[in-house]
Design a protein around this motif. Structure first.
Motif, PDB file in Angstrom:
ATOM      1  N   LEU A 146      13.971  -0.878   0.218  1.00  0.00           N
ATOM      2  CA  LEU A 146      14.135  -1.569  -1.059  1.00  0.00           C
ATOM      3  C   LEU A 146      14.040  -3.078  -0.877  1.00  0.00           C
ATOM      4  O   LEU A 146      13.428  -3.772  -1.693  1.00  0.00           O
ATOM      5  CB  LEU A 146      15.469  -1.189  -1.692  1.00  0.00           C
ATOM      6  N   VAL A 147      14.597  -3.599   0.184  1.00  0.00           N
ATOM      7  CA  VAL A 147      14.549  -5.037   0.445  1.00  0.00           C
ATOM      8  C   VAL A 147      13.115  -5.482   0.703  1.00  0.00           C
ATOM      9  O   VAL A 147      12.658  -6.492   0.168  1.00  0.00           O
ATOM     10  CB  VAL A 147      15.460  -5.403   1.641  1.00  0.00           C
ATOM     11  N   ILE A 148      12.374  -4.720   1.493  1.00  0.00           N
ATOM     12  CA  ILE A 148      10.981  -5.078   1.784  1.00  0.00           C
ATOM     13  C   ILE A 148      10.137  -5.015   0.524  1.00  0.00           C
ATOM     14  O   ILE A 148       9.325  -5.901   0.260  1.00  0.00           O
ATOM     15  CB  ILE A 148      10.405  -4.177   2.892  1.00  0.00           C
ATOM     16  N   LYS A 149      10.329  -3.974  -0.291  1.00  0.00           N
ATOM     17  CA  LYS A 149       9.567  -3.864  -1.543  1.00  0.00           C
ATOM     18  C   LYS A 149       9.895  -5.016  -2.494  1.00  0.00           C
ATOM     19  O   LYS A 149       8.994  -5.594  -3.094  1.00  0.00           O
ATOM     20  CB  LYS A 149       9.852  -2.540  -2.230  1.00  0.00           C
ATOM     21  N   ALA A 150      11.163  -5.344  -2.641  1.00  0.00           N
ATOM     22  CA  ALA A 150      11.550  -6.443  -3.529  1.00  0.00           C
ATOM     23  C   ALA A 150      10.967  -7.763  -3.037  1.00  0.00           C
ATOM     24  O   ALA A 150      10.479  -8.577  -3.825  1.00  0.00           O
ATOM     25  CB  ALA A 150      13.069  -6.529  -3.624  1.00  0.00           C
ATOM     26  N   PHE A 151      11.002  -7.979  -1.723  1.00  0.00           N
ATOM     27  CA  PHE A 151      10.440  -9.205  -1.159  1.00  0.00           C
ATOM     28  C   PHE A 151       8.926  -9.243  -1.363  1.00  0.00           C
ATOM     29  O   PHE A 151       8.375 -10.263  -1.762  1.00  0.00           O
ATOM     30  CB  PHE A 151      10.778  -9.303   0.329  1.00  0.00           C
ATOM     31  N   ALA A 152       8.258  -8.125  -1.123  1.00  0.00           N
ATOM     32  CA  ALA A 152       6.805  -8.075  -1.246  1.00  0.00           C
ATOM     33  C   ALA A 152       6.356  -8.298  -2.680  1.00  0.00           C
ATOM     34  O   ALA A 152       5.406  -9.042  -2.934  1.00  0.00           O
ATOM     35  CB  ALA A 152       6.285  -6.732  -0.738  1.00  0.00           C
ATOM     36  N   LEU A 159      12.828   2.796  10.520  1.00  0.00           N
ATOM     37  CA  LEU A 159      11.520   2.222  10.225  1.00  0.00           C
ATOM     38  C   LEU A 159      10.461   3.263   9.901  1.00  0.00           C
ATOM     39  O   LEU A 159       9.649   3.030   9.008  1.00  0.00           O
ATOM     40  CB  LEU A 159      11.065   1.313  11.375  1.00  0.00           C
ATOM     41  N   PRO A 160      10.412   4.419  10.565  1.00  0.00           N
ATOM     42  CA  PRO A 160       9.408   5.413  10.161  1.00  0.00           C
ATOM     43  C   PRO A 160       9.624   5.947   8.744  1.00  0.00           C
ATOM     44  O   PRO A 160       8.713   6.498   8.160  1.00  0.00           O
ATOM     45  CB  PRO A 160       9.581   6.541  11.182  1.00  0.00           C
ATOM     46  N   HIS A 161      10.794   5.744   8.173  1.00  0.00           N
ATOM     47  CA  HIS A 161      11.083   6.242   6.841  1.00  0.00           C
ATOM     48  C   HIS A 161      10.764   5.230   5.745  1.00  0.00           C
ATOM     49  O   HIS A 161      11.097   5.462   4.595  1.00  0.00           O
ATOM     50  CB  HIS A 161      12.557   6.639   6.736  1.00  0.00           C
ATOM     51  N   LEU A 162      10.136   4.118   6.089  1.00  0.00           N
ATOM     52  CA  LEU A 162       9.748   3.151   5.075  1.00  0.00           C
ATOM     53  C   LEU A 162       8.655   3.744   4.197  1.00  0.00           C
ATOM     54  O   LEU A 162       7.866   4.568   4.634  1.00  0.00           O
ATOM     55  CB  LEU A 162       9.250   1.859   5.716  1.00  0.00           C
ATOM     56  N   SER A 163       8.589   3.280   2.966  1.00  0.00           N
ATOM     57  CA  SER A 163       7.600   3.802   2.031  1.00  0.00           C
ATOM     58  C   SER A 163       6.206   3.246   2.349  1.00  0.00           C
ATOM     59  O   SER A 163       6.047   2.297   3.120  1.00  0.00           O
ATOM     60  CB  SER A 163       7.985   3.432   0.602  1.00  0.00           C
ATOM     61  N   TRP A 164       5.243   3.830   1.688  1.00  0.00           N
ATOM     62  CA  TRP A 164       3.854   3.407   1.863  1.00  0.00           C
ATOM     63  C   TRP A 164       3.697   1.948   1.443  1.00  0.00           C
ATOM     64  O   TRP A 164       2.968   1.192   2.070  1.00  0.00           O
ATOM     65  CB  TRP A 164       2.953   4.330   1.028  1.00  0.00           C
ATOM     66  N   TRP A 165       4.376   1.541   0.363  1.00  0.00           N
ATOM     67  CA  TRP A 165       4.283   0.169  -0.112  1.00  0.00           C
ATOM     68  C   TRP A 165       4.829  -0.822   0.914  1.00  0.00           C
ATOM     69  O   TRP A 165       4.246  -1.884   1.136  1.00  0.00           O
ATOM     70  CB  TRP A 165       5.053   0.002  -1.428  1.00  0.00           C
ATOM     71  N   SER A 166       5.934  -0.482   1.534  1.00  0.00           N
ATOM     72  CA  SER A 166       6.522  -1.380   2.531  1.00  0.00           C
ATOM     73  C   SER A 166       5.621  -1.523   3.747  1.00  0.00           C
ATOM     74  O   SER A 166       5.397  -2.631   4.240  1.00  0.00           O
ATOM     75  CB  SER A 166       7.898  -0.863   2.957  1.00  0.00           C
ATOM     76  N   TRP A 167       5.104  -0.400   4.233  1.00  0.00           N
ATOM     77  CA  TRP A 167       4.183  -0.462   5.378  1.00  0.00           C
ATOM     78  C   TRP A 167       2.919  -1.230   5.013  1.00  0.00           C
ATOM     79  O   TRP A 167       2.383  -1.982   5.831  1.00  0.00           O
ATOM     80  CB  TRP A 167       3.832   0.931   5.882  1.00  0.00           C
ATOM     81  N   SER A 168       2.412  -1.076   3.794  1.00  0.00           N
ATOM     82  CA  SER A 168       1.216  -1.802   3.359  1.00  0.00           C
ATOM     83  C   SER A 168       1.456  -3.303   3.389  1.00  0.00           C
ATOM     84  O   SER A 168       0.595  -4.074   3.825  1.00  0.00           O
ATOM     85  CB  SER A 168       0.809  -1.377   1.948  1.00  0.00           C
ATOM     86  N   PHE A 169       2.632  -3.725   2.929  1.00  0.00           N
ATOM     87  CA  PHE A 169       2.947  -5.152   2.938  1.00  0.00           C
ATOM     88  C   PHE A 169       3.048  -5.680   4.364  1.00  0.00           C
ATOM     89  O   PHE A 169       2.542  -6.763   4.672  1.00  0.00           O
ATOM     90  CB  PHE A 169       4.249  -5.409   2.175  1.00  0.00           C
ATOM     91  N   ALA A 204       3.988 -11.672  -3.892  1.00  0.00           N
ATOM     92  CA  ALA A 204       2.636 -11.688  -4.458  1.00  0.00           C
ATOM     93  C   ALA A 204       2.557 -12.501  -5.751  1.00  0.00           C
ATOM     94  O   ALA A 204       1.713 -13.395  -5.858  1.00  0.00           O
ATOM     95  CB  ALA A 204       2.133 -10.261  -4.665  1.00  0.00           C
ATOM     96  N   PRO A 205       3.403 -12.244  -6.752  1.00  0.00           N
ATOM     97  CA  PRO A 205       3.324 -13.085  -7.952  1.00  0.00           C
ATOM     98  C   PRO A 205       3.694 -14.539  -7.673  1.00  0.00           C
ATOM     99  O   PRO A 205       3.135 -15.452  -8.280  1.00  0.00           O
ATOM    100  CB  PRO A 205       4.334 -12.462  -8.912  1.00  0.00           C
ATOM    101  N   GLY A 206       4.612 -14.756  -6.746  1.00  0.00           N
ATOM    102  CA  GLY A 206       5.001 -16.118  -6.407  1.00  0.00           C
ATOM    103  C   GLY A 206       3.850 -16.916  -5.824  1.00  0.00           C
ATOM    104  O   GLY A 206       3.665 -18.091  -6.152  1.00  0.00           O
ATOM    105  N   VAL A 207       3.064 -16.274  -4.985  1.00  0.00           N
ATOM    106  CA  VAL A 207       1.910 -16.951  -4.378  1.00  0.00           C
ATOM    107  C   VAL A 207       0.896 -17.326  -5.458  1.00  0.00           C
ATOM    108  O   VAL A 207       0.356 -18.435  -5.458  1.00  0.00           O
ATOM    109  CB  VAL A 207       1.264 -16.055  -3.302  1.00  0.00           C
ATOM    110  N   VAL A 208       0.640 -16.425  -6.392  1.00  0.00           N
ATOM    111  CA  VAL A 208      -0.320 -16.700  -7.468  1.00  0.00           C
ATOM    112  C   VAL A 208       0.173 -17.869  -8.322  1.00  0.00           C
ATOM    113  O   VAL A 208      -0.605 -18.771  -8.661  1.00  0.00           O
ATOM    114  CB  VAL A 208      -0.558 -15.434  -8.317  1.00  0.00           C
ATOM    115  N   LEU A 209       1.446 -17.871  -8.680  1.00  0.00           N
ATOM    116  CA  LEU A 209       1.986 -18.966  -9.488  1.00  0.00           C
ATOM    117  C   LEU A 209       1.925 -20.300  -8.757  1.00  0.00           C
ATOM    118  O   LEU A 209       1.597 -21.331  -9.347  1.00  0.00           O
ATOM    119  CB  LEU A 209       3.425 -18.652  -9.894  1.00  0.00           C
ATOM    120  N   VAL A 210       2.229 -20.296  -7.474  1.00  0.00           N
ATOM    121  CA  VAL A 210       2.166 -21.529  -6.692  1.00  0.00           C
ATOM    122  C   VAL A 210       0.731 -22.034  -6.590  1.00  0.00           C
ATOM    123  O   VAL A 210       0.477 -23.236  -6.694  1.00  0.00           O
ATOM    124  CB  VAL A 210       2.791 -21.321  -5.295  1.00  0.00           C
ATOM    125  N   MET A 211      -0.227 -21.122  -6.424  1.00  0.00           N
ATOM    126  CA  MET A 211      -1.631 -21.540  -6.352  1.00  0.00           C
ATOM    127  C   MET A 211      -2.079 -22.157  -7.678  1.00  0.00           C
ATOM    128  O   MET A 211      -2.797 -23.163  -7.681  1.00  0.00           O
ATOM    129  CB  MET A 211      -2.518 -20.349  -5.978  1.00  0.00           C
TER     130      MET A 211
END
Length: 127
Positions: free
Chosen positions: A89-95, A30-40, A99-106
């Protein structure tokens, strides 16, 4: 030395997987997750805390929002692919699918609400 997140590295190293701590071996990465994953992850926590503090009655819905995605990630990633695909990679792909999925659903929900309003209240609209 290869990165702990490289696809060639096993998340659960070969050996005796029946150790008492084998279930939580993935947590050491977990400490080796990228900045993008931690941000999500932080963004999800901020959203949950905001809902919890501003509208405690709506906080009852939070487990439902998190249970379905976690169940999909467990069944599709954790069980069969945790040794082949890095967690980062899994967290980034999910994140970045989230985000685009939420916008499309809205957008779709707004359009459907407008159609529903026109169908239900067309007699009351002047003109």
């Amino acid at each position: 030395m290869p990165s702990p997140l490289s696809p060639s590295r096993s998340w659960v190293e070969d050996g005796n997987e029946d150790d008492a701590g084998s279930r939580w071996r993935c947590c050491r990465y977990l400490p080796h997750l990228s900045w993008w994953s931690w941000s999500f992850i932080v963004l999800l926590k901020v959203i949950a805390a905001t809902i919890l503090f501003h509208s405690p009655a709506d906080a009852v819905l939070l487990p439902g929002f998190f249970l379905a995605p976690l169940l999909v990630l467990y069944l599709c990633y954790w069980r069969p692919l945790r040794r082949e695909i890095p967690l980062d990679l899994v967290i980034k792909a999910f994140a970045f699918g989230f985000a685009p999925g939420v916008v499309l659903v809205m957008m779709a929900e707004t359009a459907l609400a407008g159609v529903f309003f026109l169908l239900c209240f067309h007699e009351q609209i002047p003109g």
